[in-house]
Design an enzyme around this catalytic site. Sequence first.
Site, PDB file in Angstrom:
ATOM      1  N   ASP A 125       0.814  -1.224   0.000  1.00 55.57           N
ATOM      2  CA  ASP A 125       0.000   0.000   0.000  1.00 55.57           C
ATOM      3  C   ASP A 125       0.841   1.265   0.000  1.00 55.57           C
ATOM      4  OD1 ASP A 125      -2.250  -1.656   0.151  1.00 55.57           O
ATOM      5  OD2 ASP A 125      -2.115  -1.712   2.336  1.00 55.57           O
ATOM      6  N   LYS A 156       2.158   2.035  -5.031  1.00 56.63           N
ATOM      7  CA  LYS A 156       2.849   1.537  -6.230  1.00 56.63           C
ATOM      8  C   LYS A 156       2.026   1.758  -7.478  1.00 56.63           C
ATOM      9  CE  LYS A 156       3.013  -2.467  -4.286  1.00 56.63           C
ATOM     10  NZ  LYS A 156       2.614  -2.090  -2.926  1.00 56.63           N
ATOM     11  N   GLY A 165      -4.347  -4.544  -3.974  1.00 58.00           N
ATOM     12  CA  GLY A 165      -5.369  -3.576  -4.357  1.00 58.00           C
ATOM     13  C   GLY A 165      -4.663  -2.280  -4.649  1.00 58.00           C
ATOM     14  N   HIS A 166      -4.579  -1.945  -5.916  1.00 62.31           N
ATOM     15  CA  HIS A 166      -3.944  -0.687  -6.313  1.00 62.31           C
ATOM     16  C   HIS A 166      -5.039   0.302  -6.654  1.00 62.31           C
ATOM     17  CE1 HIS A 166      -0.182  -2.770  -6.668  1.00 62.31           C
ATOM     18  NE2 HIS A 166      -0.585  -3.508  -7.680  1.00 62.31           N
ATOM     19  N   GLN A 188       2.283  -6.001  -2.957  1.00 63.27           N
ATOM     20  CA  GLN A 188       2.632  -5.992  -1.529  1.00 63.27           C
ATOM     21  C   GLN A 188       3.960  -5.245  -1.340  1.00 63.27           C
ATOM     22  OE1 GLN A 188       1.706  -9.379  -2.876  1.00 63.27           O
ATOM     23  NE2 GLN A 188      -0.323  -8.544  -2.606  1.00 63.27           N
TER      24      GLN A 188
HETATM   25  P1  GTP Z   1      -0.706  -2.729  -2.849  1.00 58.01           P
HETATM   26  O1  GTP Z   1      -0.429  -3.611  -4.001  1.00 58.01           O
HETATM   27  O2  GTP Z   1      -1.968  -3.092  -2.130  1.00 58.01           O
HETATM   28  O3  GTP Z   1       0.427  -2.639  -1.919  1.00 58.01           O
HETATM   29  O4  GTP Z   1      -1.130  -1.265  -3.426  1.00 58.01           O
HETATM   30  P2  GTP Z   1      -0.485   0.125  -3.744  1.00 58.01           P
HETATM   31  O5  GTP Z   1       0.935   0.192  -3.333  1.00 58.01           O
HETATM   32  O6  GTP Z   1      -0.752   0.423  -5.163  1.00 58.01           O
HETATM   33  O7  GTP Z   1      -1.256   1.164  -2.845  1.00 58.01           O
HETATM   34  P3  GTP Z   1      -2.819   1.385  -2.619  1.00 58.01           P
HETATM   35  O8  GTP Z   1      -3.437   1.781  -3.906  1.00 58.01           O
HETATM   36  O9  GTP Z   1      -3.398   0.250  -1.873  1.00 58.01           O
HETATM   37  O10 GTP Z   1      -2.782   2.600  -1.597  1.00 58.01           O
HETATM   38  C1  GTP Z   1      -2.359   3.832  -1.941  1.00 58.01           C
HETATM   39  C2  GTP Z   1      -3.505   4.823  -1.672  1.00 58.01           C
HETATM   40  O11 GTP Z   1      -2.949   6.117  -1.491  1.00 58.01           O
HETATM   41  C3  GTP Z   1      -4.472   4.987  -2.826  1.00 58.01           C
HETATM   42  O12 GTP Z   1      -5.750   5.219  -2.321  1.00 58.01           O
HETATM   43  C4  GTP Z   1      -3.966   6.197  -3.593  1.00 58.01           C
HETATM   44  O13 GTP Z   1      -4.964   6.917  -4.288  1.00 58.01           O
HETATM   45  C5  GTP Z   1      -3.448   7.033  -2.459  1.00 58.01           C
HETATM   46  N1  GTP Z   1      -2.313   7.859  -2.814  1.00 58.01           N
HETATM   47  C6  GTP Z   1      -1.255   7.532  -3.608  1.00 58.01           C
HETATM   48  N2  GTP Z   1      -0.361   8.549  -3.643  1.00 58.01           N
HETATM   49  C7  GTP Z   1      -0.846   9.527  -2.830  1.00 58.01           C
HETATM   50  C8  GTP Z   1      -0.359  10.801  -2.433  1.00 58.01           C
HETATM   51  O14 GTP Z   1       0.702  11.251  -2.806  1.00 58.01           O
HETATM   52  N3  GTP Z   1      -1.132  11.521  -1.563  1.00 58.01           N
HETATM   53  C9  GTP Z   1      -2.318  11.054  -1.094  1.00 58.01           C
HETATM   54  N4  GTP Z   1      -2.992  11.825  -0.245  1.00 58.01           N
HETATM   55  N5  GTP Z   1      -2.810   9.854  -1.465  1.00 58.01           N
HETATM   56  C10 GTP Z   1      -2.083   9.096  -2.309  1.00 58.01           C
HETATM   57  P1  IMP Z   2      -2.452 -12.756   2.154  1.00 64.22           P
HETATM   58  O1  IMP Z   2      -1.506 -12.274   1.107  1.00 64.22           O
HETATM   59  O2  IMP Z   2      -3.887 -12.496   1.833  1.00 64.22           O
HETATM   60  O3  IMP Z   2      -2.187 -14.176   2.537  1.00 64.22           O
HETATM   61  O4  IMP Z   2      -2.172 -11.896   3.491  1.00 64.22           O
HETATM   62  C1  IMP Z   2      -0.974 -12.041   4.246  1.00 64.22           C
HETATM   63  C2  IMP Z   2      -0.557 -10.713   4.844  1.00 64.22           C
HETATM   64  O5  IMP Z   2      -0.180  -9.807   3.807  1.00 64.22           O
HETATM   65  C3  IMP Z   2      -1.658  -9.994   5.625  1.00 64.22           C
HETATM   66  O6  IMP Z   2      -1.053  -9.278   6.686  1.00 64.22           O
HETATM   67  C4  IMP Z   2      -2.232  -9.023   4.612  1.00 64.22           C
HETATM   68  O7  IMP Z   2      -2.830  -7.926   5.239  1.00 64.22           O
HETATM   69  C5  IMP Z   2      -0.970  -8.626   3.864  1.00 64.22           C
HETATM   70  N1  IMP Z   2      -1.241  -8.207   2.480  1.00 64.22           N
HETATM   71  C6  IMP Z   2      -1.506  -8.997   1.416  1.00 64.22           C
HETATM   72  N2  IMP Z   2      -1.677  -8.269   0.310  1.00 64.22           N
HETATM   73  C7  IMP Z   2      -1.503  -6.979   0.676  1.00 64.22           C
HETATM   74  C8  IMP Z   2      -1.530  -5.741  -0.042  1.00 64.22           C
HETATM   75  O8  IMP Z   2      -1.726  -5.672  -1.256  1.00 64.22           O
HETATM   76  N3  IMP Z   2      -1.297  -4.619   0.678  1.00 64.22           N
HETATM   77  C9  IMP Z   2      -1.022  -4.659   2.004  1.00 64.22           C
HETATM   78  N4  IMP Z   2      -0.984  -5.781   2.717  1.00 64.22           N
HETATM   79  C10 IMP Z   2      -1.220  -6.935   2.053  1.00 64.22           C
HETATM   80 MG    MG Z   3      -3.058  -1.791  -1.715  1.00 67.80          MG
END
Ligand code: GTP
Ligand code: IMP
Ligand code: MG
Length: 370
Positions: free
Chosen positions: A13, A16, A40-41, A187
């Site tokens: 989170d 990325k 979840g991106h 992740q």
């Molecule tokens: P994972 O694969 O789950 O780790 O996802 P991720 O790394 O892509 O990140 P994810 O989308 O879950 O979370 C990032 C959140 O922060 C999203 O809701 C974006 O819209 C938000 N976001 C990203 N960059 C910024 C920023 O610079 N400022 C703010 N306020 N929000 C941001």
């Molecule tokens: P799993 O990947 O669903 O087995 O979860 C294992 C661990 O990784 C848990 O702590 C989840 O919350 C974490 N996790 C899995 N996917 C994500 C992600 O995309 N963002 C943040 N945490 C994650």
């Molecule tokens: Mg995410």
Amino acid sequence: MSIDVILGMQWGDEGKGRVVDFYAREYGVVARFGGGDNAGHSLVVAGRTIALRLTPSGVLQPHAELFIGGGCVVNPWTLLEEFRMLAALGVDVERVSVSDRAHVVLPQHVDADKRREADREQALGTTGRGIGPAYADRASRVGLTVREFCESDAPEAQRLRPHVVDGVAYLHDRLERGVRVLAEGAQGTMLDVVYGTYPFVTSSSTIAGGACTGLGVGPKSIGRVIGVAKAYCTRVGSGPFPSELDNREGEYLREQGHEFGTVTGRPRRCGWFDAVAARYAVRVDGVDAIALTKLDVLSGLERIGIVTAYGADGAVETEYVDGWREQIRGARRITELPQAARSYVERIQRLAGVPIELISVGPEREELVR
Ligand code: GTP
Ligand code: IMP
Ligand code: MG
């Protein structure tokens, strides 16, 4: 031609999705190398939020081809649903290819995930998507590959089939033609099955080396590694989190940063930037440069902490720098940031030991300091 990698340096989170979306302009293929629909991106484009689970975040760059590599586990139902959602937005999903060597997440994996969580003394806090059991079946050599699934008579098999390719031939063919490939991690480093905070990890290889095994390329094919780090830390699920704040400052980060899980809606645990974890990721991933995200979330804090060392019994050493009051979402150059924000960024850069080459100051596409 080499493959550049973008991955998370913390617990996922990090943002990325939007960082990949930005860099993807310069690449012909954006390839996911691990994980499944536990990811979840969120991308925000013109005020509209698009949540992706399996499709690489380059999908909103119309020129890019998308590839889901052999290192991934694919839930066909989720993927096809995501295709429908994207197609309804006018996005061409014909460009998405899936490696024949990826494994399939079946309903029984989802059930097993939930059951195992309930049976554990301390639950891991998984996303409940069947990820662990699907990878376990692969390692136990009883899993189902995407190729086998597509040969079956499941209705989804027919719809998935046009997207399935010989993954090794697909990628190397493009590399030999000089197409630039961007490998997108899911992740984060601290959730890696080997190098993360085991057993509170996911079941895949999330580190830079995972791009080699997850895409079927040699280590010499890897060019730059860009590590994405949030300007503070979050973690969703159980497990060690040394810089966690169980106070008003943590609450402030959660509220300002909207730190609630994209997949599960769970509140994310929040804490200060962890420079120890960042240095660890720089080592394990070979990070060349950092994209620092969500700096805007820190606006309004009186002081900002950085964890610089771990002591005995879970104690940490924290240093504090001055905060800033100004909103910074309008900044596009480093010189447009308040002095305190620049000092904070410089301090993180020094502690991590690699340059910060991009800073995000808001969720919208253009809210970037370069
Ligand atoms: P994972 O694969 O789950 O780790 O996802 P991720 O790394 O892509 O990140 P994810 O989308 O879950 O979370 C990032 C959140 O922060 C999203 O809701 C974006 O819209 C938000 N976001 C990203 N960059 C910024 C920023 O610079 N400022 C703010 N306020 N929000 C941001
Ligand atoms: P799993 O990947 O669903 O087995 O979860 C294992 C661990 O990784 C848990 O702590 C989840 O919350 C974490 N996790 C899995 N996917 C994500 C992600 O995309 N963002 C943040 N945490 C994650
Ligand atoms: Mg995410």
